[in-house]
Design a protein around this motif. Structure first.
Motif, PDB file in Angstrom:
ATOM      1  N   THR A 195       0.916  -1.327  -0.062  1.00  0.00           N
ATOM      2  CA  THR A 195       0.076   0.027   0.026  1.00  0.00           C
ATOM      3  C   THR A 195       0.939   1.135   0.022  1.00  0.00           C
ATOM      4  O   THR A 195       0.626   2.419  -0.685  1.00  0.00           O
TER       5      THR A 195
ATOM      6  N   HIS B 207      -7.433  -0.358   2.261  1.00  0.00           N
ATOM      7  CA  HIS B 207      -7.447   0.192   3.482  1.00  0.00           C
ATOM      8  C   HIS B 207      -8.510   0.084   4.482  1.00  0.00           C
ATOM      9  O   HIS B 207      -8.456  -0.410   5.594  1.00  0.00           O
ATOM     10  N   GLN B 208      -9.792   0.131   3.885  1.00  0.00           N
ATOM     11  CA  GLN B 208     -11.131   0.043   4.656  1.00  0.00           C
ATOM     12  C   GLN B 208     -11.686  -1.403   4.806  1.00  0.00           C
ATOM     13  O   GLN B 208     -12.175  -1.825   5.936  1.00  0.00           O
TER      14      GLN B 208
ATOM     15  N   GLN C 296      -6.990   5.561  -6.328  1.00  0.00           N
ATOM     16  CA  GLN C 296      -7.589   5.924  -5.289  1.00  0.00           C
ATOM     17  C   GLN C 296      -8.616   5.004  -4.630  1.00  0.00           C
ATOM     18  O   GLN C 296      -8.634   4.901  -3.452  1.00  0.00           O
ATOM     19  N   HIS C 297      -9.553   4.632  -5.454  1.00  0.00           N
ATOM     20  CA  HIS C 297     -10.453   3.679  -5.244  1.00  0.00           C
ATOM     21  C   HIS C 297      -9.897   2.231  -4.792  1.00  0.00           C
ATOM     22  O   HIS C 297     -10.548   1.755  -3.765  1.00  0.00           O
TER      23      HIS C 297
ATOM     24  N   ILE D  49      -8.387   2.922  -1.237  1.00  0.00           N
ATOM     25  CA  ILE D  49      -9.415   3.006  -0.260  1.00  0.00           C
ATOM     26  C   ILE D  49      -9.967   1.756   0.273  1.00  0.00           C
ATOM     27  O   ILE D  49     -10.159   1.277   1.426  1.00  0.00           O
TER      28      ILE D  49
ATOM     29  N   TRP E 196     -17.258  -2.816  -4.487  1.00  0.00           N
ATOM     30  CA  TRP E 196     -15.949  -2.377  -4.764  1.00  0.00           C
ATOM     31  C   TRP E 196     -15.266  -2.968  -5.962  1.00  0.00           C
ATOM     32  O   TRP E 196     -14.953  -2.020  -6.684  1.00  0.00           O
TER      33      TRP E 196
END
Length: 329
Positions: free
Chosen positions: A188, A235-236, A228-229, A232, A305
Motif C-alpha cells: 500500500t 485500507h477500509q 484511489q478507489h 481506499i 468495490w
C-alpha cells in the motif's frame, strides 16, 4: 518536479558561467532571463523567448531614447520610476511576456540612471544579457526533457497501475481470511508513493498549454481515480470486524476470480498507457454476485468495490472502446 529543478539548475549554472566568462555588464540579467523565460517544454520556451526578445528590443529602444533625451537628470528619472514600475508590474502579467520585458527594461533604465550616469549603452547591455539568457534557456529546454511532462505522465501512470494491480487480490484475500488480516503495508505504501508521483506529473501536464485532453486517448484522471478507489478499499475493507467464516467456498472462489481478473485488466491498462499493449482491448465486465449465492454483507461490499473498479478501468481508454464498439457494429 525533479525535471524542472534539474533544468533550472543547469540553466542557472550555464548562465553564471557565460556571464562571468564574457564579463557581461549586469550579468545577473542573464540569470534572471533564464528564470523568467524557462518553460516546461521546448515549444513553450521558444514562444516565450520570441516574445521576450521582441519586447526587450522595443523597450531598449524606448529606454535609449529616454536616456539620450533626459540626460543626467536624477530627479526626472525619480519621477518616472514609480509610474514605470506600476505599469510594468500591473500590466506586464496581464498583457504577456513581451509587454512585461519591454516595461521592465524601462524600469531598470530609470532605476540605474539614478544611481550613476547612464547612456544608451545601458539599453544595449540589457539586450545582450536577455539574448544570452534566452539562448541558454532555449538550449536547456531543447536538451533537458523538451516534451515536458507528457512522457513522464505515461510512465508514472503505468507504474501506478502496475503498483495497484496486486492490491485487489490481496484485499479480497484479507477480507476472506478466517482470522483478522490486512493488506501488506509495503504494497500500500508503494502504491501511495506512485500515486503521489502520478498526481504531480498530471498536474504538471495540465499546466502546459499544448496539452489537449481531447486528443489524448487515455483519461489520466480516471487512472488516478482507479488507484484511489483501490487504496481506499485496501485500507477500509479488511478493517471491518468480521472474518471469512461462513462464506461458501463457491462465493469465495467467485470473489478471488474477479479480483484476479481485475488485476489482469489493470496490468493491461498499464501497458496501454505506455503504448505497448500486445492484446486486443477488452474492458473488464461488471461484477455481480451469483444469483444462487448468499447475499452476505462481506460479499455485497466486495461486489460493490470490485464493480466500481471495473467501471473505473473501462473509463481509462474511452475513445478506444468507442472505436471497438463502432467496428463491431
Amino acid at each position: 518536479m525533479f525535471q524542472n529543478a534539474a533544468r533550472t539548475a543547469i540553466g542557472l549554472g550555464a548562465a553564471r558561467l557565460v556571464a562571468g566568462s564574457l564579463d557581461l555588464t549586469h550579468g545577473f540579467w542573464v540569470l534572471l532571463a533564464v528564470l523568467t523565460l524557462g518553460r516546461t517544454t521546448a515549444g513553450e520556451t521558444w514562444t516565450a523567448v520570441r516574445s521576450a526578445l521582441a519586447g526587450t528590443l522595443v523597450g531598449a529602444l524606448a529606454a535609449g531614447v529616454l536616456l539620450y533625451g533626459v540626460g543626467h537628470e536624477p530627479h526626472a528619472y525619480a519621477g518616472l520610476l514609480a509610474p514605470a514600475m506600476l505599469a510594468a508590474f500591473s500590466l506586464g502579467p496581464l498583457l504577456g511576456v513581451a509587454w512585461a520585458q519591454g516595461l521592465f527594461t524601462l524600469v531598470v533604465a530609470t532605476a540605474f540612471a539614478q544611481l550613476a550616469p547612464a547612456s544608451w549603452q545601458l539599453a544595449e547591455a540589457r539586450i545582450v544579457d536577455v539574448l544570452a539568457g534566452s539562448v541558454i534557456g532555449l538550449a536547456c529546454g531543447l536538451l533537458a526533457w523538451p516534451a515536458g511532462a507528457r512522457r513522464e505522465v505515461r510512465r508514472s501512470m503505468a507504474a501506478l497501475l502496475r503498483a495497484t494491480a496486486p492490491l485487489a487480490p490481496a484485499t479480497v484475500g484479507a477480507v476472506l481470511s478466517d482470522r483478522p488480516a490486512t493488506v501488506p503495508r509495503a504494497a500500500t505504501w508503494h502504491s501511495l508513493h506512485r500515486l503521489r508521483l502520478a498526481e504531480a506529473a498530471y498536474a504538471q501536464s495540465r499546466s502546459e498549454p499544448d496539452d489537449d485532453p481531447a486528443r489524448t486517448p487515455t483519461d489520466w484522471h480516471s487512472v488516478l481515480l482507479t488507484a484511489q478507489h483501490v487504496l481506499i478499499g485496501a485500507h477500509q475493507l479488511p478493517r471491518y470486524d468480521r472474518s471469512g467464516t461462513g462464506i461458501p467456498p463457491a462465493a469465495a472462489d467467485w470473489a478471488r476470480a474477479n479480483a484476479d481478473r481485475l488485476a489482469d485488466a489493470t496490468r493491461q491498462a498499464a501497458d496501454r498507457c505506455e503504448g505497448r499493449a500486445t492484446r486486443p482491448l477488452s474492458g473488464p465486465a461488471g461484477v455481480r454476485l451469483p444469483v444462487c449465492g448468499p447475499a452476505l454483507p462481506v460479499l455485497v461490499d466486495l461486489e460493490q468495490w470490485l464493480d466500481c473498479l471495473a467501471e473505473d478501468l473501462r473509463r481509462i481508454h474511452p475513445r478506444e472502446r468507442q472505436c471497438v464498439r463502432a467496428a463491431r457494429a
